[in-house]
Motif scaffolding. Structure first.
Motif, PDB file in Angstrom:
ATOM      1  N   VAL A   1       1.007  -1.699  -0.076  1.00  8.85           N
ATOM      2  CA  VAL A   1      -0.090  -0.059  -0.041  1.00  8.85           C
ATOM      3  C   VAL A   1       0.895   1.421  -0.074  1.00  8.85           C
ATOM      4  CG1 VAL A   1      -1.863   0.855   0.786  1.00  8.85           C
ATOM      5  CG2 VAL A   1      -1.761  -1.638   1.054  1.00  8.85           C
ATOM      6  N   GLY A   2       1.645   1.051   0.570  1.00 11.40           N
ATOM      7  CA  GLY A   2       2.578   2.204   0.509  1.00 11.40           C
ATOM      8  C   GLY A   2       2.591   2.898   2.048  1.00 11.40           C
ATOM      9  N   ARG A   3       1.739   2.357   3.270  1.00 11.74           N
ATOM     10  CA  ARG A   3       2.697   3.419   3.714  1.00 11.74           C
ATOM     11  C   ARG A   3       2.795   2.159   5.368  1.00 11.74           C
ATOM     12  NH1 ARG A   3      -3.741   4.417   5.106  1.00 11.74           N
ATOM     13  NH2 ARG A   3      -3.607   1.977   4.007  1.00 11.74           N
ATOM     14  N   ARG A   4       3.669   2.754   6.230  1.00  7.17           N
ATOM     15  CA  ARG A   4       4.030   1.739   7.256  1.00  7.17           C
ATOM     16  C   ARG A   4       2.923   1.904   7.718  1.00  7.17           C
ATOM     17  NH1 ARG A   4      10.399   4.082   7.291  1.00  7.17           N
ATOM     18  NH2 ARG A   4      11.424   3.439   5.695  1.00  7.17           N
ATOM     19  N   GLY A   5       2.492   0.463   8.801  1.00  6.83           N
ATOM     20  CA  GLY A   5       2.038   0.444   9.809  1.00  6.83           C
ATOM     21  C   GLY A   5       2.260   0.901  11.230  1.00  6.83           C
ATOM     22  N   SER A   6       1.727   1.074  12.551  1.00  6.18           N
ATOM     23  CA  SER A   6       2.125   1.229  13.579  1.00  6.18           C
ATOM     24  C   SER A   6       3.328   0.239  14.291  1.00  6.18           C
ATOM     25  CB  SER A   6       0.811   1.241  14.419  1.00  6.18           C
ATOM     26  OG  SER A   6       0.498   0.417  14.555  1.00  6.18           O
ATOM     27  N   ALA A   7       3.003  -0.667  13.676  1.00  2.00           N
ATOM     28  CA  ALA A   7       3.517  -1.696  14.206  1.00  2.00           C
ATOM     29  C   ALA A   7       5.183  -1.844  12.824  1.00  2.00           C
ATOM     30  CB  ALA A   7       3.069  -3.413  13.612  1.00  2.00           C
ATOM     31  N   TYR A   8       5.474  -1.109  12.434  1.00  3.22           N
ATOM     32  CA  TYR A   8       6.860  -1.194  11.622  1.00  3.22           C
ATOM     33  C   TYR A   8       7.480  -0.479  12.719  1.00  3.22           C
ATOM     34  CZ  TYR A   8      10.431   0.718   8.743  1.00  3.22           C
ATOM     35  OH  TYR A   8      11.353   0.397   8.152  1.00  3.22           O
ATOM     36  N   ALA A   9       7.413   0.612  13.708  1.00  3.40           N
ATOM     37  CA  ALA A   9       9.058   0.853  14.439  1.00  3.40           C
ATOM     38  C   ALA A   9       9.163  -0.636  15.158  1.00  3.40           C
ATOM     39  CB  ALA A   9       8.139   0.994  15.775  1.00  3.40           C
ATOM     40  N   TYR A  10       8.802  -1.433  15.424  1.00  7.34           N
ATOM     41  CA  TYR A  10       9.743  -2.647  16.496  1.00  7.34           C
ATOM     42  C   TYR A  10      10.600  -3.060  14.884  1.00  7.34           C
ATOM     43  CZ  TYR A  10      10.082  -6.894  18.795  1.00  7.34           C
ATOM     44  OH  TYR A  10      10.516  -8.040  19.524  1.00  7.34           O
ATOM     45  N   ASN A  11      10.400  -3.274  13.917  1.00 11.99           N
ATOM     46  CA  ASN A  11      10.945  -3.407  12.867  1.00 11.99           C
ATOM     47  C   ASN A  11      12.591  -2.423  12.897  1.00 11.99           C
ATOM     48  OD1 ASN A  11       9.456  -4.996  11.832  1.00 11.99           O
ATOM     49  ND2 ASN A  11       8.951  -4.222  10.515  1.00 11.99           N
ATOM     50  N   VAL A  12      12.499  -1.722  13.913  1.00 13.34           N
ATOM     51  CA  VAL A  12      13.639  -0.533  13.465  1.00 13.34           C
ATOM     52  C   VAL A  12      14.478  -0.592  15.001  1.00 13.34           C
ATOM     53  CG1 VAL A  12      14.807   2.038  14.315  1.00 13.34           C
ATOM     54  CG2 VAL A  12      12.835   1.242  12.688  1.00 13.34           C
ATOM     55  N   LYS A  13      15.774  -1.561  14.894  1.00 12.68           N
ATOM     56  CA  LYS A  13      16.631  -2.181  15.888  1.00 12.68           C
ATOM     57  C   LYS A  13      16.685  -1.110  16.928  1.00 12.68           C
ATOM     58  CE  LYS A  13      20.055  -5.075  17.088  1.00 12.68           C
ATOM     59  NZ  LYS A  13      21.020  -6.158  16.463  1.00 12.68           N
ATOM     60  N   GLU A  14      16.851  -0.006  16.415  1.00 14.26           N
ATOM     61  CA  GLU A  14      17.344   1.373  17.734  1.00 14.26           C
ATOM     62  C   GLU A  14      16.611   1.201  18.468  1.00 14.26           C
ATOM     63  OE1 GLU A  14      18.363   6.596  17.646  1.00 14.26           O
ATOM     64  OE2 GLU A  14      19.409   4.418  15.531  1.00 14.26           O
ATOM     65  N   LEU A  15      15.514   1.680  18.149  1.00 18.82           N
ATOM     66  CA  LEU A  15      14.385   1.594  18.851  1.00 18.82           C
ATOM     67  C   LEU A  15      13.815   0.920  19.449  1.00 18.82           C
ATOM     68  CD1 LEU A  15      11.739   3.709  19.602  1.00 18.82           C
ATOM     69  CD2 LEU A  15      10.265   2.408  17.883  1.00 18.82           C
ATOM     70  N   ARG A  16      13.818  -0.446  19.331  1.00 19.19           N
ATOM     71  CA  ARG A  16      13.725  -1.960  19.641  1.00 19.19           C
ATOM     72  C   ARG A  16      14.549  -1.768  21.044  1.00 19.19           C
ATOM     73  NH1 ARG A  16      13.864  -5.370  15.989  1.00 19.19           N
ATOM     74  NH2 ARG A  16      15.699  -6.237  16.194  1.00 19.19           N
ATOM     75  N   ASN A  17      16.196  -1.377  20.658  1.00 24.02           N
ATOM     76  CA  ASN A  17      16.511  -1.652  21.570  1.00 24.02           C
ATOM     77  C   ASN A  17      16.703  -0.505  23.044  1.00 24.02           C
ATOM     78  OD1 ASN A  17      17.717  -3.419  20.678  1.00 24.02           O
ATOM     79  ND2 ASN A  17      19.705  -2.614  19.657  1.00 24.02           N
ATOM     80  N   ARG A  18      16.105   0.879  22.568  1.00 26.65           N
ATOM     81  CA  ARG A  18      16.192   1.721  23.305  1.00 26.65           C
ATOM     82  C   ARG A  18      14.376   1.269  24.914  1.00 26.65           C
ATOM     83  NH1 ARG A  18      14.933   6.754  21.028  1.00 26.65           N
ATOM     84  NH2 ARG A  18      15.067   6.240  18.220  1.00 26.65           N
ATOM     85  N   GLU A  19      14.025   0.819  23.743  1.00 26.32           N
ATOM     86  CA  GLU A  19      12.678   0.407  24.407  1.00 26.32           C
ATOM     87  C   GLU A  19      12.790   0.237  25.428  1.00 26.32           C
ATOM     88  OE1 GLU A  19       9.488  -0.098  22.095  1.00 26.32           O
ATOM     89  OE2 GLU A  19       8.879   1.500  21.195  1.00 26.32           O
ATOM     90  N   LYS A  20      13.775  -1.408  25.231  1.00 24.49           N
ATOM     91  CA  LYS A  20      14.296  -2.487  25.947  1.00 24.49           C
ATOM     92  C   LYS A  20      14.733  -1.968  26.700  1.00 24.49           C
ATOM     93  CE  LYS A  20      16.059  -6.790  25.762  1.00 24.49           C
ATOM     94  NZ  LYS A  20      17.211  -8.035  25.312  1.00 24.49           N
ATOM     95  N   ALA A  21      15.770  -0.959  26.870  1.00 29.22           N
ATOM     96  CA  ALA A  21      16.509  -0.561  28.132  1.00 29.22           C
ATOM     97  C   ALA A  21      16.003  -0.099  28.824  1.00 29.22           C
ATOM     98  CB  ALA A  21      18.319   0.340  27.244  1.00 29.22           C
ATOM     99  N   ALA A  22      14.744   0.902  28.465  1.00 28.66           N
ATOM    100  CA  ALA A  22      13.912   1.658  28.955  1.00 28.66           C
ATOM    101  C   ALA A  22      13.182   0.461  30.232  1.00 28.66           C
ATOM    102  CB  ALA A  22      12.827   2.132  28.406  1.00 28.66           C
ATOM    103  N   ALA A  23      12.837  -0.571  29.737  1.00 33.17           N
ATOM    104  CA  ALA A  23      12.104  -1.523  30.162  1.00 33.17           C
ATOM    105  C   ALA A  23      12.710  -2.151  32.017  1.00 33.17           C
ATOM    106  CB  ALA A  23      11.239  -2.947  29.585  1.00 33.17           C
TER     107      ALA A  23
END
Length: 78
Positions: A25-47
């Motif tokens: 479709v050409g747009r990213r959904g709300s779950a796309y952020a989980y594929n960004v390793k840097e963001l995923r690592n920051r969230e994991k560190a905060a948790a």
């Protein structure tokens, strides 16, 4: 605490429940952020930080005993 993980899990459930697949479709959904390793690592560190803070609070917890009565009657306390 980990919004990207929650969004990914919700999207997986929605797809299993019959939600339309929107690939191409050409747009990213709300779950796309989980594929960004840097963001995923920051969230994991905060948790992990929150979990350590909680463990420290629980370790330092002191149980309070029952409140001591002064022996005064209700009228004397007022």
């Amino acid at each position: 605490m980990r919004p990207a993980l929650v969004a990914a899990k919700q999207r997986q459930l929605a797809l299993k429940a019959g939600a339309p697949n929107e690939r191409g479709v050409g747009r990213r959904g709300s779950a796309y952020a989980y594929n960004v390793k840097e963001l995923r690592n920051r969230e994991k560190a905060a948790a992990e930080h929150a979990e350590r803070a909680y463990e420290l609070m629980v370790r330092q917890w002191r149980q309070r005993g029952p409140k001591r009565r002064t022996g005064a009657t209700k009228e004397e306390r007022l």
